[in-house]
Design a protein around this motif. Structure first.
Motif, PDB file in Angstrom:
ATOM      1  N   ILE A  13       0.827  -1.204   0.000  1.00  0.00           N
ATOM      2  CA  ILE A  13       0.000   0.000   0.000  1.00  0.00           C
ATOM      3  C   ILE A  13       0.859   1.251   0.000  1.00  0.00           C
ATOM      4  O   ILE A  13       0.364   2.350  -0.072  1.00  0.00           O
ATOM      5  CB  ILE A  13      -1.017   0.005   1.164  1.00  0.00           C
ATOM      6  CG1 ILE A  13      -0.321   0.012   2.519  1.00  0.00           C
ATOM      7  CG2 ILE A  13      -1.977  -1.172   1.050  1.00  0.00           C
ATOM      8  CD1 ILE A  13      -1.287   0.260   3.679  1.00  0.00           C
ATOM      9  N   ASN A  14       2.181   1.067   0.094  1.00  0.00           N
ATOM     10  CA  ASN A  14       3.077   2.216   0.050  1.00  0.00           C
ATOM     11  C   ASN A  14       4.325   1.830  -0.734  1.00  0.00           C
ATOM     12  O   ASN A  14       4.901   0.774  -0.497  1.00  0.00           O
ATOM     13  CB  ASN A  14       3.463   2.651   1.464  1.00  0.00           C
ATOM     14  CG  ASN A  14       4.190   3.989   1.469  1.00  0.00           C
ATOM     15  OD1 ASN A  14       5.293   4.101   0.960  1.00  0.00           O
ATOM     16  ND2 ASN A  14       3.565   4.993   2.046  1.00  0.00           N
ATOM     17  N   PRO A  15       4.756   2.674  -1.684  1.00  0.00           N
ATOM     18  CA  PRO A  15       5.937   2.337  -2.491  1.00  0.00           C
ATOM     19  C   PRO A  15       7.220   2.201  -1.668  1.00  0.00           C
ATOM     20  O   PRO A  15       8.184   1.607  -2.133  1.00  0.00           O
ATOM     21  CB  PRO A  15       6.044   3.509  -3.482  1.00  0.00           C
ATOM     22  CG  PRO A  15       5.220   4.605  -2.890  1.00  0.00           C
ATOM     23  CD  PRO A  15       4.153   3.951  -2.082  1.00  0.00           C
ATOM     24  N   PHE A  21      10.701  -5.367   4.079  1.00  0.00           N
ATOM     25  CA  PHE A  21       9.499  -5.118   4.875  1.00  0.00           C
ATOM     26  C   PHE A  21       8.498  -6.242   4.676  1.00  0.00           C
ATOM     27  O   PHE A  21       7.940  -6.772   5.644  1.00  0.00           O
ATOM     28  CB  PHE A  21       8.863  -3.768   4.514  1.00  0.00           C
ATOM     29  CG  PHE A  21       7.689  -3.436   5.395  1.00  0.00           C
ATOM     30  CD1 PHE A  21       7.883  -2.760   6.596  1.00  0.00           C
ATOM     31  CD2 PHE A  21       6.407  -3.829   5.057  1.00  0.00           C
ATOM     32  CE1 PHE A  21       6.810  -2.472   7.434  1.00  0.00           C
ATOM     33  CE2 PHE A  21       5.328  -3.554   5.888  1.00  0.00           C
ATOM     34  CZ  PHE A  21       5.538  -2.876   7.086  1.00  0.00           C
ATOM     35  N   ASP A  22       8.271  -6.633   3.418  1.00  0.00           N
ATOM     36  CA  ASP A  22       7.351  -7.742   3.123  1.00  0.00           C
ATOM     37  C   ASP A  22       7.804  -9.018   3.824  1.00  0.00           C
ATOM     38  O   ASP A  22       6.994  -9.763   4.372  1.00  0.00           O
ATOM     39  CB  ASP A  22       7.280  -8.001   1.617  1.00  0.00           C
ATOM     40  CG  ASP A  22       6.486  -6.931   0.879  1.00  0.00           C
ATOM     41  OD1 ASP A  22       5.834  -6.111   1.540  1.00  0.00           O
ATOM     42  OD2 ASP A  22       6.524  -6.930  -0.356  1.00  0.00           O
ATOM     43  N   ASP A  64      -4.752  15.361   0.456  1.00  0.00           N
ATOM     44  CA  ASP A  64      -3.466  16.053   0.332  1.00  0.00           C
ATOM     45  C   ASP A  64      -2.461  15.215  -0.450  1.00  0.00           C
ATOM     46  O   ASP A  64      -2.461  13.988  -0.368  1.00  0.00           O
ATOM     47  CB  ASP A  64      -2.872  16.354   1.716  1.00  0.00           C
ATOM     48  CG  ASP A  64      -3.419  17.648   2.298  1.00  0.00           C
ATOM     49  OD1 ASP A  64      -4.166  18.338   1.583  1.00  0.00           O
ATOM     50  OD2 ASP A  64      -3.094  17.950   3.454  1.00  0.00           O
ATOM     51  N   ASP A  65      -1.579  15.917  -1.177  1.00  0.00           N
ATOM     52  CA  ASP A  65      -0.531  15.236  -1.946  1.00  0.00           C
ATOM     53  C   ASP A  65       0.374  14.393  -1.061  1.00  0.00           C
ATOM     54  O   ASP A  65       0.846  13.346  -1.470  1.00  0.00           O
ATOM     55  CB  ASP A  65       0.334  16.264  -2.697  1.00  0.00           C
ATOM     56  CG  ASP A  65      -0.375  16.765  -3.955  1.00  0.00           C
ATOM     57  OD1 ASP A  65      -1.381  16.144  -4.345  1.00  0.00           O
ATOM     58  OD2 ASP A  65       0.089  17.760  -4.528  1.00  0.00           O
ATOM     59  N   GLY A  66       0.627  14.860   0.152  1.00  0.00           N
ATOM     60  CA  GLY A  66       1.556  14.167   1.028  1.00  0.00           C
ATOM     61  C   GLY A  66       0.965  12.997   1.791  1.00  0.00           C
ATOM     62  O   GLY A  66       1.654  12.331   2.559  1.00  0.00           O
ATOM     63  N   TYR A  67      -0.319  12.712   1.558  1.00  0.00           N
ATOM     64  CA  TYR A  67      -0.989  11.636   2.285  1.00  0.00           C
ATOM     65  C   TYR A  67      -0.356  10.297   1.952  1.00  0.00           C
ATOM     66  O   TYR A  67      -0.118   9.970   0.798  1.00  0.00           O
ATOM     67  CB  TYR A  67      -2.478  11.603   1.925  1.00  0.00           C
ATOM     68  CG  TYR A  67      -3.227  10.448   2.560  1.00  0.00           C
ATOM     69  CD1 TYR A  67      -3.639  10.504   3.880  1.00  0.00           C
ATOM     70  CD2 TYR A  67      -3.501   9.300   1.827  1.00  0.00           C
ATOM     71  CE1 TYR A  67      -4.319   9.449   4.470  1.00  0.00           C
ATOM     72  CE2 TYR A  67      -4.179   8.238   2.400  1.00  0.00           C
ATOM     73  CZ  TYR A  67      -4.583   8.310   3.726  1.00  0.00           C
ATOM     74  OH  TYR A  67      -5.246   7.260   4.308  1.00  0.00           O
ATOM     75  N   GLU A  68      -0.041   9.517   2.977  1.00  0.00           N
ATOM     76  CA  GLU A  68       0.502   8.179   2.757  1.00  0.00           C
ATOM     77  C   GLU A  68      -0.137   7.181   3.703  1.00  0.00           C
ATOM     78  O   GLU A  68      -0.315   7.445   4.884  1.00  0.00           O
ATOM     79  CB  GLU A  68       2.023   8.167   2.979  1.00  0.00           C
ATOM     80  CG  GLU A  68       2.778   8.931   1.913  1.00  0.00           C
ATOM     81  CD  GLU A  68       4.267   8.680   1.996  1.00  0.00           C
ATOM     82  OE1 GLU A  68       4.762   7.829   1.238  1.00  0.00           O
ATOM     83  OE2 GLU A  68       4.919   9.319   2.833  1.00  0.00           O
ATOM     84  N   CYS A  88       7.678   1.162   7.152  1.00  0.00           N
ATOM     85  CA  CYS A  88       8.664   1.376   6.096  1.00  0.00           C
ATOM     86  C   CYS A  88       9.483   2.636   6.355  1.00  0.00           C
ATOM     87  O   CYS A  88      10.549   2.818   5.775  1.00  0.00           O
ATOM     88  CB  CYS A  88       7.998   1.419   4.723  1.00  0.00           C
ATOM     89  SG  CYS A  88       6.659   2.607   4.568  1.00  0.00           S
ATOM     90  N   PHE A  89       8.998   3.483   7.263  1.00  0.00           N
ATOM     91  CA  PHE A  89       9.724   4.715   7.587  1.00  0.00           C
ATOM     92  C   PHE A  89      10.584   4.576   8.847  1.00  0.00           C
ATOM     93  O   PHE A  89      11.401   5.437   9.145  1.00  0.00           O
ATOM     94  CB  PHE A  89       8.747   5.884   7.767  1.00  0.00           C
ATOM     95  CG  PHE A  89       7.882   6.107   6.567  1.00  0.00           C
ATOM     96  CD1 PHE A  89       8.421   6.572   5.374  1.00  0.00           C
ATOM     97  CD2 PHE A  89       6.524   5.824   6.612  1.00  0.00           C
ATOM     98  CE1 PHE A  89       7.628   6.765   4.254  1.00  0.00           C
ATOM     99  CE2 PHE A  89       5.722   6.020   5.488  1.00  0.00           C
ATOM    100  CZ  PHE A  89       6.280   6.486   4.314  1.00  0.00           C
TER     101      PHE A  89
END
Length: 103
Positions: A13-15, A21-22, A64-68, A88-89
């Motif tokens: 769901i996030n690049p 991570f997987d 918003d563009d920054g939504y993750e 992932c962060f």
């Protein structure tokens, strides 16, 4: 259809969610018991047990563009019983499970 934690391939769901991570996401579902030793980029080392995981987001407006959106794998610190998220962060540089390095 999806069969809970038996599903090995999931849609990212996030690049920023990498193969590592997987791998950890799938691993904790197969090895929910036991102690994980996680080392982070800043050198912090935490002994922890897997608790749960869920989808979450970075708290800004969905338009918003920054939504993750991303997955959080939740561990419990065995030293003080506090919960913390691995995402992932905030991904560890090293993970040891039952004496074997897995990441």
């Amino acid at each position: 259809g999806l069969v809970g934690s038996e599903m090995c391939i999931r849609d990212r769901i996030n690049p920023h969610e990498t193969e590592a991570f997987d791998f950890l996401y799938n691993f904790v579902h197969k090895h929910a018991e036991g102690v994980y030793y996680l080392t982070f980029q800043d050198g912090v080392q935490i002994s922890a047990e897997y608790d749960t995981d869920y989808e979450t987001d970075n708290g800004i407006d969905i338009d918003d563009d920054g939504y993750e959106e991303y997955i959080a794998i939740v561990f419990k610190n065995t030293a003080n019983n506090t919960l913390f998220e691995v995402t992932c962060f905030s991904f560890p540089t090293k993970v040891i499970y039952n004496g074997k390095r897995i990441i």
